[in-house]
Design a protein around this motif. Structure first.
Motif, short mmCIF file in Angstrom:
data_model
loop_
_atom_site.label_atom_id
_atom_site.label_comp_id
_atom_site.label_asym_id
_atom_site.label_seq_id
_atom_site.Cartn_x
_atom_site.Cartn_y
_atom_site.Cartn_z
N ASP A 43 0.85 -1.19 0.00
CA ASP A 43 0.00 0.00 0.00
C ASP A 43 0.88 1.24 0.00
O ASP A 43 1.73 1.41 0.89
CB ASP A 43 -0.90 -0.01 1.24
CG ASP A 43 -2.00 1.03 1.18
OD1 ASP A 43 -1.78 2.09 0.57
OD2 ASP A 43 -3.07 0.77 1.75
N ARG B 111 0.28 4.04 0.89
CA ARG B 111 0.08 4.89 2.06
C ARG B 111 0.97 4.47 3.23
O ARG B 111 1.08 5.20 4.22
CB ARG B 111 -1.40 4.84 2.49
CG ARG B 111 -2.34 5.48 1.49
CD ARG B 111 -3.78 5.21 1.82
NE ARG B 111 -4.09 3.78 1.73
CZ ARG B 111 -5.32 3.28 1.87
NH1 ARG B 111 -6.34 4.09 2.11
NH2 ARG B 111 -5.52 1.98 1.79
N GLU B 112 1.63 3.31 3.11
CA GLU B 112 2.52 2.84 4.17
C GLU B 112 3.95 3.28 3.86
O GLU B 112 4.52 2.90 2.83
CB GLU B 112 2.45 1.32 4.26
CG GLU B 112 1.07 0.80 4.64
CD GLU B 112 1.01 -0.71 4.64
OE1 GLU B 112 2.05 -1.34 4.34
OE2 GLU B 112 -0.07 -1.25 4.94
N GLY C 212 -3.86 8.47 -4.34
CA GLY C 212 -3.96 8.55 -2.88
C GLY C 212 -2.81 9.35 -2.32
O GLY C 212 -1.72 8.82 -2.16
N ASP C 213 -3.07 10.64 -2.03
CA ASP C 213 -2.04 11.54 -1.51
C ASP C 213 -0.81 11.56 -2.40
O ASP C 213 0.31 11.23 -1.96
CB ASP C 213 -1.66 11.16 -0.08
CG ASP C 213 -1.02 12.31 0.68
OD1 ASP C 213 -0.77 13.36 0.05
OD2 ASP C 213 -0.75 12.16 1.88
N ARG D 51 2.41 13.27 -1.14
CA ARG D 51 3.25 12.52 -0.20
C ARG D 51 4.15 11.56 -0.96
O ARG D 51 5.32 11.37 -0.61
CB ARG D 51 2.36 11.76 0.79
CG ARG D 51 3.16 11.10 1.90
CD ARG D 51 2.23 10.43 2.91
NE ARG D 51 1.44 9.39 2.28
CZ ARG D 51 1.88 8.15 2.06
NH1 ARG D 51 3.11 7.81 2.42
NH2 ARG D 51 1.11 7.26 1.50
#
Length: 272
Positions: free
Chosen positions: A51, A53-54, A75-76, A79
């Motif tokens: 993922d 996001r990790e 997703g972001d 970042r």
């Protein structure tokens, strides 16, 4: 050279990976489902499951990467860009939205411009792609078409030069293997079509007579008239003024973009 493709099992990611392989590159891809990726992507592709996001997974996926493909829906994305900067990734192909040009104050327009700003300030070389409405947005109609052959929308909308994700992928592939550094490309399909046009094209591809029905909700119609960007999350950009047909896909790839009719024929199985 290591090319990392995010979103590799999506509507844009699959054709992008296939095109890169056709051009002699075997990219690394990120996915949350390695089994699905193996079923969709060519052999030889390095699949990294996890993922984005990790932080630990993101750092691992970016290790040793020379070029990164990233899109706004990842997703972001800001970042991810910052992590790419820390990992020393020098080159990015970023897919945002043509709303950055046509509706810069809309939610998506602001998000696109902010992500592009992070890319610029991160010191990356690379290319920004700004597509208009995706032909694949009509997958949202599949259930209605399967159940009763009727597509219901608040109205027929405005003519829109929808673009096939495959054509965005074709331009992205060129940007990843050629030198398009510092360029921002607006991407559209070859012609403007309405919701009714799309329904007729899907019906022809399926060999069935489909119908288009306007729900004509007065409150929703007033919102569409005064603030179409507020309903874009549910209905896309089809209620916004067209940006006009752009020639970028042909200019970069040497061939015209797919018409919506061609896209519908290629994806008819998804509506059965």
């Amino acid at each position: 050279m290591t090319i990392l493709v995010t979103g590799a099992t999506g509507n844009m990611g699959v054709p992008l990976v296939r095109e890169l392989c056709r051009l002699g590159r075997e990219p690394r891809v990120t996915t949350r489902n390695a089994r699905r990726a193996n079923s969709l992507l060519p052999e030889g592709v390095e699949i990294v499951e996890g993922d984005l996001r990790e932080p630990e997974f993101l750092d691992r996926a970016l290790r040793g990467v020379d070029k990164l493909f990233l899109f706004l829906e990842a997703g972001d994305p800001s970042r991810v860009l910052r992590a790419a900067g820390r990992s020393g990734v020098p080159y990015v192909v970023l897919v945002t939205s043509l709303l950055a040009e046509t509706r810069p104050r809309s939610f998506v327009g602001r998000l696109a411009l902010e992500t592009e700003r992070v890319m610029r300030e991160g010191g990356f070389r690379g290319t920004v792609l700004r597509p208009w409405e995706y032909a694949s947005n009509t997958f949202a109609w599949a259930r209605d078409i399967r159940e009763d052959d009727v597509v219901r929308q608040p109205s027929g909308g405005l003519p829109s030069p929808v673009i096939a994700p495959e054509d965005v992928a074709a331009v992205a592939a060129r940007a990843l293997v050629e030198n398009h550094d510092g360029r921002t490309y607006a991407l559209t399909g070859p012609a403007e079509v309405t919701a009714g046009d799309k329904v007729r094209a899907l019906g022809a591809a399926l060999g069935r007579e489909l119908s288009f029905q306007e729900t004509a909700d007065p409150d929703l119609m007033e919102k569409i008239r005064t603030s179409p960007e507020e309903v874009a999350e549910s209905f896309g950009v089809c209620f916004m003024e067209s940006p006009g047909v752009r020639s970028t896909v042909r200019d970069i790839t040497g061939r015209p973009p797919r018409s919506f009719t061609e896209w519908a024929e290629d994806h008819a199985e998804s509506f059965k």
